[in-house]
Design a protein around this motif. Structure first.
Motif, PDB file in Angstrom:
ATOM      1  N   ASN A 249      93.696  28.896   3.653  1.00  0.00           N
ATOM      2  CA  ASN A 249      94.144  28.940   2.265  1.00  0.00           C
ATOM      3  C   ASN A 249      94.543  30.381   1.980  1.00  0.00           C
ATOM      4  OD1 ASN A 249      94.551  28.835  -0.489  1.00  0.00           O
ATOM      5  ND2 ASN A 249      92.384  28.645  -0.989  1.00  0.00           N
ATOM      6  N   GLN A 250      95.825  30.656   1.899  1.00  0.00           N
ATOM      7  CA  GLN A 250      96.298  32.029   1.716  1.00  0.00           C
ATOM      8  C   GLN A 250      96.602  32.355   0.257  1.00  0.00           C
ATOM      9  OE1 GLN A 250      99.491  31.899   4.670  1.00  0.00           O
ATOM     10  NE2 GLN A 250      98.139  32.999   6.066  1.00  0.00           N
ATOM     11  N   PHE A 251      96.076  31.558  -0.651  1.00  0.00           N
ATOM     12  CA  PHE A 251      96.352  31.751  -2.068  1.00  0.00           C
ATOM     13  C   PHE A 251      95.102  32.224  -2.803  1.00  0.00           C
ATOM     14  CE2 PHE A 251      99.679  29.121  -0.435  1.00  0.00           C
ATOM     15  CZ  PHE A 251     100.817  29.631  -1.058  1.00  0.00           C
ATOM     16  N   ASN A 252      95.272  32.608  -4.067  1.00  0.00           N
ATOM     17  CA  ASN A 252      94.178  33.167  -4.860  1.00  0.00           C
ATOM     18  C   ASN A 252      93.473  32.128  -5.722  1.00  0.00           C
ATOM     19  OD1 ASN A 252      94.397  35.817  -3.900  1.00  0.00           O
ATOM     20  ND2 ASN A 252      96.130  36.197  -5.260  1.00  0.00           N
ATOM     21  N   GLU A 253      93.512  30.884  -5.319  1.00  0.00           N
ATOM     22  CA  GLU A 253      92.763  29.820  -5.980  1.00  0.00           C
ATOM     23  C   GLU A 253      92.222  28.877  -4.915  1.00  0.00           C
ATOM     24  OE1 GLU A 253      95.979  26.676  -7.483  1.00  0.00           O
ATOM     25  OE2 GLU A 253      96.434  28.695  -8.178  1.00  0.00           O
ATOM     26  N   ASN A 254      91.207  28.101  -5.272  1.00  0.00           N
ATOM     27  CA  ASN A 254      90.621  27.160  -4.321  1.00  0.00           C
ATOM     28  C   ASN A 254      91.647  26.152  -3.827  1.00  0.00           C
ATOM     29  OD1 ASN A 254      88.048  28.241  -4.404  1.00  0.00           O
ATOM     30  ND2 ASN A 254      87.303  26.805  -5.941  1.00  0.00           N
ATOM     31  N   ALA A 255      91.450  25.694  -2.599  1.00  0.00           N
ATOM     32  CA  ALA A 255      92.261  24.631  -2.015  1.00  0.00           C
ATOM     33  C   ALA A 255      91.326  23.505  -1.602  1.00  0.00           C
ATOM     34  CB  ALA A 255      93.024  25.150  -0.803  1.00  0.00           C
TER      35      ALA A 255
ATOM     36  N   PRO B 114      97.273  22.479  -4.916  1.00  0.00           N
ATOM     37  CA  PRO B 114      98.609  22.752  -5.441  1.00  0.00           C
ATOM     38  C   PRO B 114      99.456  23.669  -4.552  1.00  0.00           C
ATOM     39  CG  PRO B 114      96.987  24.053  -6.633  1.00  0.00           C
ATOM     40  CD  PRO B 114      96.232  23.151  -5.698  1.00  0.00           C
ATOM     41  N   ASN B 115      98.878  24.223  -3.498  1.00  0.00           N
ATOM     42  CA  ASN B 115      99.594  25.164  -2.629  1.00  0.00           C
ATOM     43  C   ASN B 115      99.581  24.688  -1.183  1.00  0.00           C
ATOM     44  OD1 ASN B 115     100.062  27.224  -4.685  1.00  0.00           O
ATOM     45  ND2 ASN B 115      97.847  27.503  -4.637  1.00  0.00           N
ATOM     46  N   PRO B 116     100.549  25.153  -0.378  1.00  0.00           N
ATOM     47  CA  PRO B 116     100.559  24.797   1.048  1.00  0.00           C
ATOM     48  C   PRO B 116      99.350  25.370   1.779  1.00  0.00           C
ATOM     49  CG  PRO B 116     102.616  25.877   0.393  1.00  0.00           C
ATOM     50  CD  PRO B 116     101.673  25.987  -0.759  1.00  0.00           C
ATOM     51  N   LEU B 117      98.955  24.697   2.856  1.00  0.00           N
ATOM     52  CA  LEU B 117      97.888  25.162   3.737  1.00  0.00           C
ATOM     53  C   LEU B 117      98.474  25.398   5.116  1.00  0.00           C
ATOM     54  CD1 LEU B 117      95.074  22.639   2.744  1.00  0.00           C
ATOM     55  CD2 LEU B 117      95.232  25.056   2.103  1.00  0.00           C
TER      56      LEU B 117
ATOM     57  N   ILE C  21      88.221  24.993   0.127  1.00  0.00           N
ATOM     58  CA  ILE C  21      88.380  26.268   0.827  1.00  0.00           C
ATOM     59  C   ILE C  21      88.669  27.333  -0.222  1.00  0.00           C
ATOM     60  CG2 ILE C  21      89.648  27.509   2.630  1.00  0.00           C
ATOM     61  CD1 ILE C  21      90.528  24.664   3.645  1.00  0.00           C
ATOM     62  N   GLY C  22      87.839  28.359  -0.257  1.00  0.00           N
ATOM     63  CA  GLY C  22      87.976  29.423  -1.247  1.00  0.00           C
ATOM     64  C   GLY C  22      89.262  30.218  -1.082  1.00  0.00           C
ATOM     65  N   PRO C  23      89.611  31.016  -2.100  1.00  0.00           N
ATOM     66  CA  PRO C  23      90.801  31.859  -2.047  1.00  0.00           C
ATOM     67  C   PRO C  23      90.764  32.812  -0.852  1.00  0.00           C
ATOM     68  CG  PRO C  23      89.849  31.865  -4.255  1.00  0.00           C
ATOM     69  CD  PRO C  23      88.872  31.158  -3.352  1.00  0.00           C
ATOM     70  N   GLN C  24      91.889  32.932  -0.179  1.00  0.00           N
ATOM     71  CA  GLN C  24      92.033  33.846   0.959  1.00  0.00           C
ATOM     72  C   GLN C  24      90.979  33.589   2.033  1.00  0.00           C
ATOM     73  OE1 GLN C  24      94.682  36.006   1.075  1.00  0.00           O
ATOM     74  NE2 GLN C  24      95.300  35.100  -0.870  1.00  0.00           N
ATOM     75  N   ASN C  25      90.625  32.320   2.242  1.00  0.00           N
ATOM     76  CA  ASN C  25      89.585  31.945   3.185  1.00  0.00           C
ATOM     77  C   ASN C  25      90.112  30.849   4.111  1.00  0.00           C
ATOM     78  OD1 ASN C  25      87.013  32.115   4.250  1.00  0.00           O
ATOM     79  ND2 ASN C  25      85.970  31.696   2.333  1.00  0.00           N
ATOM     80  N   SER C  26      89.388  30.583   5.180  1.00  0.00           N
ATOM     81  CA  SER C  26      89.745  29.518   6.125  1.00  0.00           C
ATOM     82  C   SER C  26      88.536  28.648   6.398  1.00  0.00           C
ATOM     83  CB  SER C  26      90.222  30.102   7.458  1.00  0.00           C
ATOM     84  OG  SER C  26      91.412  30.824   7.294  1.00  0.00           O
ATOM     85  N   PHE C  27      88.797  27.382   6.677  1.00  0.00           N
ATOM     86  CA  PHE C  27      87.763  26.449   7.113  1.00  0.00           C
ATOM     87  C   PHE C  27      88.004  26.190   8.590  1.00  0.00           C
ATOM     88  CE2 PHE C  27      86.327  22.042   7.878  1.00  0.00           C
ATOM     89  CZ  PHE C  27      84.981  22.192   7.567  1.00  0.00           C
ATOM     90  N   VAL C  28      86.953  26.311   9.405  1.00  0.00           N
ATOM     91  CA  VAL C  28      87.079  26.143  10.859  1.00  0.00           C
ATOM     92  C   VAL C  28      86.240  24.947  11.276  1.00  0.00           C
ATOM     93  CG1 VAL C  28      86.810  27.244  13.103  1.00  0.00           C
ATOM     94  CG2 VAL C  28      87.367  28.641  11.096  1.00  0.00           C
ATOM     95  N   LEU C  29      86.894  23.991  11.917  1.00  0.00           N
ATOM     96  CA  LEU C  29      86.255  22.757  12.363  1.00  0.00           C
ATOM     97  C   LEU C  29      86.269  22.718  13.887  1.00  0.00           C
ATOM     98  CD1 LEU C  29      85.175  19.872  11.702  1.00  0.00           C
ATOM     99  CD2 LEU C  29      87.567  19.120  11.718  1.00  0.00           C
ATOM    100  N   GLY C  30      85.094  22.730  14.508  1.00  0.00           N
ATOM    101  CA  GLY C  30      85.001  22.584  15.954  1.00  0.00           C
ATOM    102  C   GLY C  30      85.002  23.868  16.741  1.00  0.00           C
ATOM    103  N   ASN C  31      84.459  24.931  16.191  1.00  0.00           N
ATOM    104  CA  ASN C  31      84.390  26.205  16.915  1.00  0.00           C
ATOM    105  C   ASN C  31      83.133  26.236  17.790  1.00  0.00           C
ATOM    106  OD1 ASN C  31      85.320  28.708  17.682  1.00  0.00           O
ATOM    107  ND2 ASN C  31      84.283  29.778  16.020  1.00  0.00           N
ATOM    108  N   ASN C  32      82.996  25.214  18.620  1.00  0.00           N
ATOM    109  CA  ASN C  32      81.854  25.076  19.527  1.00  0.00           C
ATOM    110  C   ASN C  32      82.294  24.214  20.711  1.00  0.00           C
ATOM    111  OD1 ASN C  32      82.025  22.756  17.716  1.00  0.00           O
ATOM    112  ND2 ASN C  32      80.081  22.079  18.559  1.00  0.00           N
ATOM    113  N   GLN C  33      81.431  24.049  21.693  1.00  0.00           N
ATOM    114  CA  GLN C  33      81.765  23.177  22.818  1.00  0.00           C
ATOM    115  C   GLN C  33      81.655  21.729  22.365  1.00  0.00           C
ATOM    116  OE1 GLN C  33      79.524  24.144  26.329  1.00  0.00           O
ATOM    117  NE2 GLN C  33      80.658  26.035  26.633  1.00  0.00           N
ATOM    118  N   HIS C  34      82.711  20.945  22.604  1.00  0.00           N
ATOM    119  CA  HIS C  34      82.759  19.551  22.157  1.00  0.00           C
ATOM    120  C   HIS C  34      83.843  18.810  22.932  1.00  0.00           C
ATOM    121  CE1 HIS C  34      86.498  20.449  20.052  1.00  0.00           C
ATOM    122  NE2 HIS C  34      85.896  21.529  19.575  1.00  0.00           N
TER     123      HIS C  34
END
Length: 121
Positions: A97-103, A57-60, A32-45
């Motif tokens: 990921n609210q940090f300035n490095e990849n998670a 290295p950082n909290p998510l 997950i890129g810096p200051q980005n979010s990954f969304v799993l399941g944003n559809n009908q399921h």
């Protein structure tokens, strides 16, 4: 002859269960890129569960988001910590990921695996 019939029945049953998704699962290591979010399941399921491990290295920050609106069940997953989530039908998991490095996060999904996957800022 009985052994052959039993073997064929067991083989067909196993094939049927796997092809119908009864034992559906997927495994992924997701970045997950810096200051980005990954969304799993944003559809009908259907319902699913997620076992995840934060290997960054950082909290998510994670929360659930029903596709018809709102958010709930926020949790913070520290580095090297694991979490398990049970997700209702038509609900997405948002991993922020609210940090300035990849998670990086390891995901193992069980249940309905016909889930959309994407990123959002």
């Amino acid at each position: 002859m009985k052994k052959i019939i039993i073997t064929l029945i067991c083989g067909f049953s196993a094939f049927f269960m796997v092809s119908c998704g009864i034992f559906g699962s997927l495994t992924s290591t997701t970045t997950i890129g810096p200051q980005n979010s990954f969304v799993l399941g944003n559809n009908q399921h259907g319902a699913f569960s997620v076992d995840l491990k934060n290997i960054s290295p950082n909290p998510l920050k994670i929360h659930l988001a029903p596709i018809d609106g709102g958010t709930h069940s926020p949790v913070v997953v520290q580095p090297n910590q694991k979490a398990s989530l049970k997700v209702d039908r038509n609900t997405a998991v948002v991993i922020a990921n609210q940090f300035n490095e990849n998670a990086d996060v390891e995901l193992k999904v069980h249940g309905d695996t016909g889930l959309s996957m994407g990123y959002k800022n």
